[in-house]
Design an enzyme around this catalytic site. Structure first.
Site, PDB file in Angstrom:
ATOM      1  N   ASP A  49      10.325  13.673  12.067  1.00  0.00           N
ATOM      2  CA  ASP A  49       9.413  13.069  13.040  1.00  0.00           C
ATOM      3  C   ASP A  49       8.963  14.027  14.133  1.00  0.00           C
ATOM      4  O   ASP A  49       9.734  14.832  14.641  1.00  0.00           O
ATOM      5  CB  ASP A  49      10.037  11.845  13.708  1.00  0.00           C
ATOM      6  CG  ASP A  49       9.055  11.226  14.701  1.00  0.00           C
ATOM      7  OD1 ASP A  49       7.969  10.840  14.265  1.00  0.00           O
ATOM      8  OD2 ASP A  49       9.364  11.182  15.901  1.00  0.00           O
ATOM      9  N   HIS A  58       5.654   4.666  13.532  1.00  0.00           N
ATOM     10  CA  HIS A  58       4.478   4.456  14.403  1.00  0.00           C
ATOM     11  C   HIS A  58       3.124   4.335  13.687  1.00  0.00           C
ATOM     12  O   HIS A  58       2.226   5.152  13.862  1.00  0.00           O
ATOM     13  CB  HIS A  58       4.380   5.522  15.492  1.00  0.00           C
ATOM     14  CG  HIS A  58       4.646   6.936  15.051  1.00  0.00           C
ATOM     15  ND1 HIS A  58       4.015   7.518  13.988  1.00  0.00           N
ATOM     16  CD2 HIS A  58       5.470   7.885  15.558  1.00  0.00           C
ATOM     17  CE1 HIS A  58       4.448   8.771  13.871  1.00  0.00           C
ATOM     18  NE2 HIS A  58       5.325   9.009  14.799  1.00  0.00           N
ATOM     19  N   ASP A  80       9.135   4.731  20.037  1.00  0.00           N
ATOM     20  CA  ASP A  80       8.794   6.161  20.040  1.00  0.00           C
ATOM     21  C   ASP A  80       8.956   6.724  21.468  1.00  0.00           C
ATOM     22  O   ASP A  80       8.135   7.527  21.926  1.00  0.00           O
ATOM     23  CB  ASP A  80       7.379   6.409  19.509  1.00  0.00           C
ATOM     24  CG  ASP A  80       7.123   7.881  19.191  1.00  0.00           C
ATOM     25  OD1 ASP A  80       8.057   8.696  19.284  1.00  0.00           O
ATOM     26  OD2 ASP A  80       5.962   8.216  18.860  1.00  0.00           O
ATOM     27  N   HIS A 130      13.513   9.337  21.234  1.00  0.00           N
ATOM     28  CA  HIS A 130      13.779  10.762  21.441  1.00  0.00           C
ATOM     29  C   HIS A 130      14.691  10.897  22.658  1.00  0.00           C
ATOM     30  O   HIS A 130      14.275  10.602  23.782  1.00  0.00           O
ATOM     31  CB  HIS A 130      12.474  11.527  21.664  1.00  0.00           C
ATOM     32  CG  HIS A 130      11.546  11.474  20.480  1.00  0.00           C
ATOM     33  ND1 HIS A 130      11.612  12.374  19.437  1.00  0.00           N
ATOM     34  CD2 HIS A 130      10.562  10.600  20.152  1.00  0.00           C
ATOM     35  CE1 HIS A 130      10.695  12.070  18.525  1.00  0.00           C
ATOM     36  NE2 HIS A 130      10.039  10.986  18.938  1.00  0.00           N
ATOM     37  N   LEU A 131      15.926  11.337  22.423  1.00  0.00           N
ATOM     38  CA  LEU A 131      16.893  11.454  23.526  1.00  0.00           C
ATOM     39  C   LEU A 131      16.930  12.860  24.122  1.00  0.00           C
ATOM     40  O   LEU A 131      17.559  13.082  25.146  1.00  0.00           O
ATOM     41  CB  LEU A 131      18.283  11.021  23.067  1.00  0.00           C
ATOM     42  CG  LEU A 131      18.426   9.529  22.707  1.00  0.00           C
ATOM     43  CD1 LEU A 131      19.823   9.236  22.155  1.00  0.00           C
ATOM     44  CD2 LEU A 131      18.136   8.633  23.905  1.00  0.00           C
ATOM     45  N   HIS A 160       6.465  10.662   9.647  1.00  0.00           N
ATOM     46  CA  HIS A 160       5.410  10.793  10.659  1.00  0.00           C
ATOM     47  C   HIS A 160       4.169  11.217   9.880  1.00  0.00           C
ATOM     48  O   HIS A 160       4.065  12.359   9.439  1.00  0.00           O
ATOM     49  CB  HIS A 160       5.846  11.852  11.685  1.00  0.00           C
ATOM     50  CG  HIS A 160       4.776  12.311  12.624  1.00  0.00           C
ATOM     51  ND1 HIS A 160       4.874  12.143  13.987  1.00  0.00           N
ATOM     52  CD2 HIS A 160       3.608  12.964  12.416  1.00  0.00           C
ATOM     53  CE1 HIS A 160       3.793  12.661  14.576  1.00  0.00           C
ATOM     54  NE2 HIS A 160       3.019  13.168  13.638  1.00  0.00           N
ATOM     55  N   ASN A 176      14.363  15.864  16.415  1.00  0.00           N
ATOM     56  CA  ASN A 176      13.572  17.030  16.857  1.00  0.00           C
ATOM     57  C   ASN A 176      13.992  17.513  18.244  1.00  0.00           C
ATOM     58  O   ASN A 176      13.168  17.752  19.112  1.00  0.00           O
ATOM     59  CB  ASN A 176      12.069  16.723  16.799  1.00  0.00           C
ATOM     60  CG  ASN A 176      11.634  15.650  17.782  1.00  0.00           C
ATOM     61  OD1 ASN A 176      12.447  14.823  18.187  1.00  0.00           O
ATOM     62  ND2 ASN A 176      10.368  15.658  18.173  1.00  0.00           N
ATOM     63  N   HIS A 234      13.302   4.209  16.868  1.00  0.00           N
ATOM     64  CA  HIS A 234      12.556   5.451  17.106  1.00  0.00           C
ATOM     65  C   HIS A 234      12.643   5.896  18.570  1.00  0.00           C
ATOM     66  O   HIS A 234      11.826   5.479  19.390  1.00  0.00           O
ATOM     67  CB  HIS A 234      11.102   5.236  16.693  1.00  0.00           C
ATOM     68  CG  HIS A 234      10.320   6.497  16.539  1.00  0.00           C
ATOM     69  ND1 HIS A 234       9.323   6.639  15.610  1.00  0.00           N
ATOM     70  CD2 HIS A 234      10.369   7.679  17.199  1.00  0.00           C
ATOM     71  CE1 HIS A 234       8.806   7.854  15.698  1.00  0.00           C
ATOM     72  NE2 HIS A 234       9.415   8.498  16.667  1.00  0.00           N
TER      73      HIS A 234
HETATM   74 ZN    ZN Z   1       6.198  10.773  15.295  1.00  0.00          ZN
END
Ligand code: ZN
Length: 437
Positions: A156, A236, A309, A66-67, A183, A98, A64
């Site tokens: 997510d 999460h 996350d 986020h890049l 999520h 996202n 999990h």
């Molecule tokens: Zn999330």
């Protein structure tokens, strides 16, 4: 760079293969060749890593992350995110869709994969969106996303509020055998909330997000899962009620997996203190009883993976009043230290902690790696379990600094990371002492 590497005399912890003891690990051409209790001869032209007193572990896998690329490169790029990953001991990360062009098409999936190849640091597995534009209305082209390389599908950052759409998603995903990662947040229950609903939110006069916002959605999706015989991964997990439901569902044989983020098993809602936006995330930090339940679930196998996350944000996103503060913290470079806090506290064994960072996530998503048997990818993380250090957000390799853990004392740190037999991170603390003697 040498294609043959010998890790000598480290404590190898490889939960999948039942290994925990001093071993030599020989890797060649990107794969593990041999793991031996007896010292191995040094092959000619091999690079030797003296791992005496260190842990030699399968590379960590984060389900999990986020890049932020494409679209928010000021917060993170695939390259800087990969740098943060390998500095944290992660040799593989799953990239959330996202981004500010949503990964709901093969074009975006390929862009992320191309950037990852150019970075050449760790494995990046994109996750594709469930719905077009994450709008929760129309299914994205799941087949196209999976063919392009997506290993999971998820909206997510947002729940799929439409139960009928979620039911179809679970059904449809069985054709591709990819996990549907959710999520869980009922927006009608969380609306207007800024933190966990409890005594702290009352004291601060903030509107709360009840635990039921998560638990009710977990319950809904487990009902849909039973009906569809699909494959569900709960992202999460933050509260006791969710843990209880997932535990029961696993016992009854449903294909459900879940992850917990370090901040949720380390901090409770009191960390919000006096409106600290660095303690603001979705799901929110919960009550101390929830933290206790998450720890028990890490121990008993209800939780499959520790996932960060990792959510980079700019300084200005957090320098606002609490209600307006954006959700999320960076996590890649603090995950091991926080996990080891549970080991030092006697909550987790070292073996279980490593499993939650390696084989657990690999198995949940069916990813390569996560162990060190001959033939496995030579993804290796070397940890100094004794070194004491202080988290300094200014030294993060991530482009963002948003963490509530700045200044926290930690014991145990990643000192080298190897991906397919190549060294991609090194603090310079291995082997040097031997040479200087
Ligand atoms: Zn999330």
């Amino acid at each position: 760079m040498s294609s043959t590497v010998l890790f000598r005399r480290g404590r190898v912890i490889d939960p999948r293969n039942g290994v925990d003891g001093v071993r030599d690990v020989l890797v060649r051409d990107g794969k593990v060749v041999e793991v031996s209790e007896a010292p191995l001869p040094v092959p000619s032209s091999a690079e030797v890593v003296d791992a005496t007193g260190k842990w030699v572990l399968p590379g960590f896998i984060d389900l999990h992350v986020h890049l932020r690329e494409p679209g928010e490169e000021g917060k993170e790029t695939v390259l800087t995110g990969c740098r943060a990953a390998v500095a944290g001991g992660f040799t593989a990360v799953v990239a959330m869709p996202n981004t500010k062009v949503v990964n709901d098409s093969a074009m975006v999936t390929e862009l992320v994969l191309n950037r990852a190849r150019a970075a050449g640091l760790c494995h990046v597995y994109p996750a594709g969106a469930i719905t077009k534009g994450l709008k929760g209305e129309e299914l994205a082209e799941m087949g196209e996303l999976v063919s392009a390389g997506c290993v999971a599908i998820t909206d997510d950052g947002r729940p799929v509020m439409n139960a009928s759409l979620m039911r179809r998603t679970l059904q449809y995903a069985t054709q591709f055998d990819v996990p549907v990662m959710v999520h869980e947040e009922d927006l009608t229950l969380s609306a207007g909330g800024a933190m966990h609903e409890g005594t702290t939110s009352t004291r601060l006069g903030l509107r709360g997000i009840p635990a039921s916002a998560e638990v009710a959605m977990v319950a809904r999706d487990l009902v849909l899962l039973e009906e569809t015989k699909g494959r569900l991964h709960v992202a999460h997990v933050s509260c006791e009620g969710s843990v209880r439901l997932i535990r029961e569902a696993k016992r009854s044989g449903l294909r459900v997996t879940c992850e917990v983020a370090p901040h949720h098993f380390i901090l409770d809602d009191r960390a919000v203190g006096d409106y600290d936006t660095h303690a603001k995330m979705a799901p929110p930090l919960r009550a101390d009883t929830d933290v206790q339940a998450l720890r028990e679930a890490l121990v008993d196998g209800t939780v499959d993976a520790i996932a960060t996350d990792h959510a980079p944000h700019g300084v200005l996103d957090k320098q606002v009043e609490f209600e307006k503060g954006i959700n999320g913290i960076v996590g890649l470079e603090t995950a091991l230290g926080l996990t080891l806090e549970l080991v030092h506290a006697g909550v987790l064994t070292a073996n279980r902690a490593v499993e939650l960072l390696t084989h657990g996530p690999a198995k949940a998503f069916g990813l390569p790696g996560g162990h060190l048997a001959p033939g496995a990818p030579a993804d290796v993380t070397v940890v100094d379990p004794d070194v004491e250090w202080t988290v300094d957000a200014h030294q993060f390799h991530s482009r963002s600094r948003n963490t509530p853990f700045h200044g926290r004392q930690q014991k145990g740190r990643v000192i080298q990371t190897w991906v397919t037999g190549h060294k991609v991170f090194d603090t310079g603390q291995v082997g040097q002492s031997k040479e200087s003697r």
